[in-house]
Motif scaffolding. Structure first.
Motif, PDB file in Angstrom:
ATOM      1  N   GLY A  41       0.794  -1.222   0.000  1.00  0.00           N
ATOM      2  CA  GLY A  41       0.000   0.000   0.000  1.00  0.00           C
ATOM      3  C   GLY A  41       0.823   1.267   0.000  1.00  0.00           C
ATOM      4  O   GLY A  41       0.279   2.369  -0.012  1.00  0.00           O
ATOM      5  N   VAL A  42       2.159   1.138   0.012  1.00  0.00           N
ATOM      6  CA  VAL A  42       3.016   2.327   0.111  1.00  0.00           C
ATOM      7  C   VAL A  42       3.986   2.426  -1.062  1.00  0.00           C
ATOM      8  O   VAL A  42       4.004   3.430  -1.772  1.00  0.00           O
ATOM      9  CB  VAL A  42       3.816   2.320   1.438  1.00  0.00           C
ATOM     10  CG1 VAL A  42       4.753   3.524   1.515  1.00  0.00           C
ATOM     11  CG2 VAL A  42       2.871   2.312   2.634  1.00  0.00           C
ATOM     12  N   ALA A  43       4.806   1.407  -1.259  1.00  0.00           N
ATOM     13  CA  ALA A  43       5.880   1.521  -2.239  1.00  0.00           C
ATOM     14  C   ALA A  43       6.450   0.148  -2.512  1.00  0.00           C
ATOM     15  O   ALA A  43       6.242  -0.798  -1.743  1.00  0.00           O
ATOM     16  CB  ALA A  43       6.996   2.420  -1.699  1.00  0.00           C
ATOM     17  N   GLU A  44       7.153   0.032  -3.646  1.00  0.00           N
ATOM     18  CA  GLU A  44       7.907  -1.176  -3.931  1.00  0.00           C
ATOM     19  C   GLU A  44       9.280  -0.735  -4.416  1.00  0.00           C
ATOM     20  O   GLU A  44       9.408  -0.089  -5.445  1.00  0.00           O
ATOM     21  CB  GLU A  44       7.198  -2.027  -4.991  1.00  0.00           C
ATOM     22  CG  GLU A  44       7.904  -3.345  -5.184  1.00  0.00           C
ATOM     23  CD  GLU A  44       7.010  -4.448  -5.736  1.00  0.00           C
ATOM     24  OE1 GLU A  44       5.802  -4.201  -5.948  1.00  0.00           O
ATOM     25  OE2 GLU A  44       7.533  -5.554  -5.957  1.00  0.00           O
ATOM     26  N   ALA A  45      10.291  -1.069  -3.623  1.00  0.00           N
ATOM     27  CA  ALA A  45      11.646  -0.600  -3.909  1.00  0.00           C
ATOM     28  C   ALA A  45      12.488  -1.762  -4.387  1.00  0.00           C
ATOM     29  O   ALA A  45      12.498  -2.835  -3.772  1.00  0.00           O
ATOM     30  CB  ALA A  45      12.260   0.014  -2.659  1.00  0.00           C
ATOM     31  N   LYS A  46      13.198  -1.563  -5.486  1.00  0.00           N
ATOM     32  CA  LYS A  46      14.068  -2.600  -6.046  1.00  0.00           C
ATOM     33  C   LYS A  46      15.501  -2.088  -6.074  1.00  0.00           C
ATOM     34  O   LYS A  46      15.787  -1.102  -6.744  1.00  0.00           O
ATOM     35  CB  LYS A  46      13.614  -2.961  -7.463  1.00  0.00           C
ATOM     36  CG  LYS A  46      12.171  -3.473  -7.502  1.00  0.00           C
ATOM     37  CD  LYS A  46      11.805  -4.058  -8.864  1.00  0.00           C
ATOM     38  CE  LYS A  46      10.351  -4.573  -8.803  1.00  0.00           C
ATOM     39  NZ  LYS A  46       9.962  -5.414  -9.917  1.00  0.00           N
TER      40      LYS A  46
END
Lengths: 145, 145, 145
Positions: A41-46
């Motif tokens: 629900g916030v972010a997806e960091a790679k």
């Protein structure tokens, strides 16, 4: 086995203090170079740069300015050679004008890999405990597909 | 000694994730067959089927539907051969229409036994930290009668 | 290394249960004789008698009477021979007429020393996570002067 579990517990124990110290490089260094962190629900960091960006980003900096704590519960660890899965809760407390509130309560699945330099997070998935299936699946001991 | 303590920490660390995943069989399997779980002011469950019934029961299912977390603190462990006592806090967070509330804060005394298949809970006693004697006795290091 | 970390985790795990049991002598015994405990904004205790006095004092006794929990998060531990530093969060929950509130959320830096009788706290510094620098410095991994 005990050394591996100690190293994994230590890694997870560093996340909260580093996050609340605003130590973006320290947090990113807990992950492998290509590691990912999906915050439901916030972010997806790679990758480490993107993970550092979560700490340096506006949402986290606003929390730090108010006063916040990323408290983790104990993790249940399943070791499998050079990989491991750890499961546990995270709770974010945040200060507002009346005192502290419970800002976010989430389930976490940490996937870890033994690298030449030690254990690192290859994937962390976090989902708020809101009654939905996502968080419950992260905490369950039947493996995700 | 370290292996025993690790196994006990791991057992306790599994309780919260399993409870919040709704895994009744998993939770019950942390106890021995005749193990008991006395939840102060709520229920007293004797045996694995009764313990599974706490997870499958209406109160716990209502919490799961709203969104809840059974967060445990670290446990202090006293080993004594094939038995052990662990003490620590548990906090249940629950979602309501305004966000998360702190639903229950309790003291826990875990009595554990080494079984052929590993460490299992023989008795867990839980009491809300409400200013009364029951919870304080569970956290104290003078042994219960 | 594992034995030292286990002993330190155990020491820290005893603090909360002992504090909430009102066990002033037990809490004081976690510190060395000349150990200190600086509770940011509240008190600075030097020596075991002063630390016991925090538990026996009015503020803590009022919390106990209402019902309170001193919940600690996992600690990240840096060992250096006969000394160590552990970092982590503490959260105090307290009961009021409406239920439980989050009364204090703080950062902790524990400085520990190996004594003939085992690991003891030589200095604990605690600061509320209120957006200020003090707490963030305690959680950071760059050493304090």
């Amino acid at each position: 086995m005990l050394e591996d579990k100690d190293a994994i517990r230590e890694l997870v124990a560093r996340y909260g203090p580093m996050a609340d110290a605003g130590d973006a490089a320290g947090v990113a260094g807990l992950w492998s170079e290509s590691g990912t962190y999906a915050v439901g629900g916030v972010a997806e960091a790679k990758g480490q740069a993107a993970i550092a960006g979560l700490i340096d980003g506006e949402m986290h900096q606003n929390l730090l300015a108010k006063g916040c704590a990323h408290l983790l519960g104990p993790v249940a660890i399943e070791l499998d050679g050079d990989t491991a899965v750890a499961r546990g809760h995270s709770v974010v407390f945040c200060r507002d004008e009346t005192g502290y509130i419970v800002w976010r309560v989430a389930a976490n699945r940490w996937e870890l890999t033994r690298m030449p330099e030690g254990w690192r997070v290859s994937r962390r998935i976090n989902a708020p405990l809101d009654g939905g299936e996502a968080a419950r699946m992260l905490l369950g001991f039947a493996d995700l597909a």
